[in-house]
Design an enzyme around this catalytic site. Structure first.
Site, PDB file in Angstrom:
ATOM      1  N   LYS A  99      -9.022   3.140  -2.633  1.00 23.18           N
ATOM      2  CA  LYS A  99      -9.480   2.743  -1.301  1.00 23.18           C
ATOM      3  C   LYS A  99     -10.819   3.413  -0.991  1.00 23.18           C
ATOM      4  O   LYS A  99     -10.957   4.634  -1.064  1.00 23.18           O
ATOM      5  CB  LYS A  99      -8.434   3.141  -0.264  1.00 23.18           C
ATOM      6  CG  LYS A  99      -8.598   2.514   1.110  1.00 23.18           C
ATOM      7  CD  LYS A  99      -7.388   2.863   1.968  1.00 23.18           C
ATOM      8  CE  LYS A  99      -7.355   2.077   3.254  1.00 23.18           C
ATOM      9  NZ  LYS A  99      -6.131   2.367   4.044  1.00 23.18           N
ATOM     10  N   GLU A 140       0.838  -1.192   0.000  1.00 23.10           N
ATOM     11  CA  GLU A 140       0.000   0.000   0.000  1.00 23.10           C
ATOM     12  C   GLU A 140       0.878   1.249   0.000  1.00 23.10           C
ATOM     13  O   GLU A 140       1.870   1.337   0.737  1.00 23.10           O
ATOM     14  CB  GLU A 140      -0.886  -0.002   1.244  1.00 23.10           C
ATOM     15  CG  GLU A 140      -1.741   1.237   1.420  1.00 23.10           C
ATOM     16  CD  GLU A 140      -2.554   1.236   2.704  1.00 23.10           C
ATOM     17  OE1 GLU A 140      -3.481   2.058   2.820  1.00 23.10           O
ATOM     18  OE2 GLU A 140      -2.262   0.421   3.612  1.00 23.10           O
ATOM     19  N   CYS A 145      -5.643  -2.646   2.695  1.00 25.41           N
ATOM     20  CA  CYS A 145      -5.565  -2.523   4.143  1.00 25.41           C
ATOM     21  C   CYS A 145      -6.911  -2.812   4.806  1.00 25.41           C
ATOM     22  O   CYS A 145      -7.492  -3.869   4.608  1.00 25.41           O
ATOM     23  CB  CYS A 145      -5.007  -1.151   4.512  1.00 25.41           C
ATOM     24  SG  CYS A 145      -4.226  -1.070   6.154  1.00 25.41           S
TER      25      CYS A 145
END
Length: 309
Positions: A133, A43, A167
């Protein structure tokens, strides 16, 4: 079909786009030389996960110094498409691999909103697509915008169906289901979470989705931060090792087949037998005989169709 994959655990050149891209090229070449056909980077690898940075911001107040740090961060981000994505595409093509990498993406119109994004590149050097995200976590909301369902992307490639989440998106059950419903076989989970509990979560996702899971994190030391920000509140208190890693590769039955790797930089490798996915579905298939579509209704109106390479 068997495919060799690699996950990279390392630190970018923080706030330094050009040197980070140089590092990506070097590490990609190393992993490709070992026979990897799919290489995953963490990430926000290009060009940093801003751990412990406050950007001079508290509720109701900002500082001029914080704005200058923000400017550095924006300058090290990438526009999609743009020169940095062209460079990454060239790296993928030059090594004949699928390259999946976390970047900080800068809005091409406003030039002032950032997104935490995964980019997917083919061995032909094509940008297959991206995922932003959906929900930045905690302090991340201060610096990153929210993604949307139209980037819940999956790709039908020569090495299987690939896709993933970033994540703590992986703690969103419906986001995971959006991946499963597309038949994802190699599930990619770049992260910034280096707690032991993360590995257990990756094992759960592998068993739940009956897919291979590749997760990788950065390994970052305090000395990796640029000297001109080491005096900042939050940074000057950092431990010697800021992010310990924890990269891991998991089988469809939740067995760890590589890693977890902690407290050092490195590259994990594994050879995946995609028929293990079919074997694992004997007793459980989340979108098949265990789905109960007569009871549950699940739909993501804006999710794109799986892209055929």
């Amino acid at each position: 079909m068997e495919v060799k994959v690699a996950v990279v655990q390392d630190s970018p050149a923080i706030f330094d786009l050009e040197n980070t891209l140089e590092k990506v090229e070097k590490l990609t070449k190393e992993a490709a030389s070992e026979g990897a056909k799919l290489i995953l980077f963490p990430e926000a690898f290009v060009s940093s996960y801003p751990k412990s940075l406050k950007f001079g911001t508290v509720v109701g107040n900002r500082t001029e110094e914080g704005r200058e740090v923000w400017l550095k961060y924006v300058k090290s981000s990438v526009q999609v498409p743009g020169p940095a994505t062209d460079r990454l595409a060239s790296i993928a093509a030059g090594n004949s691999i699928y390259l999946v990498i976390g970047v900080i993406e800068r809005d091409t119109i406003s030039n002032g909103t950032l997104y935490c994004t995964i980019l997917y590149f083919s061995p032909a050097g094509k940008l297959l697509g991206k995922h932003r995200k959906l929900k930045p976590t905690a302090g991340e909301r201060m610096v990153w915008g929210e993604g949307s369902g139209d980037t819940l992307s999956t790709f039908d490639t020569s090495i299987g169906k690939i896709g993933g989440l970033i994540c703590w998106e992986n703690y969103m059950p419906l986001a995971r289901m959006a991946m499963y419903n597309k038949g994802v076989e190699i599930y990619l989970a770049p992260t910034a979470d280096h707690r032991d509990t993360w590995v257990a979560s990756m094992q759960h996702i592998a068993r739940e989705g009956r897919c291979f899971v590749l997760s990788c994190n950065q390994f970052v030391k305090a000395t990796d931060y640029p000297e001109d920000i080491l005096h900042l509140e939050g940074i000057k208190e950092l431990p010697d090792i800021v992010t310990t890693g924890g990269s891991v590769i998991v089988s469809p039955l939740g067995k760890i087949i590589a890693g977890p790797l902690f407290n050092e930089a490195g590259i994990l490798y594994a050879t995946l037998d995609l028929e293990d996915i079919i074997r694992s579905k004997l007793e459980f298939d989340v979108i098949g005989h265990y789905s109960r579509d007569d009871v549950f209704n699940f739909d993501v109106p804006s999710q794109p169709d799986t892209v055929k390479e």
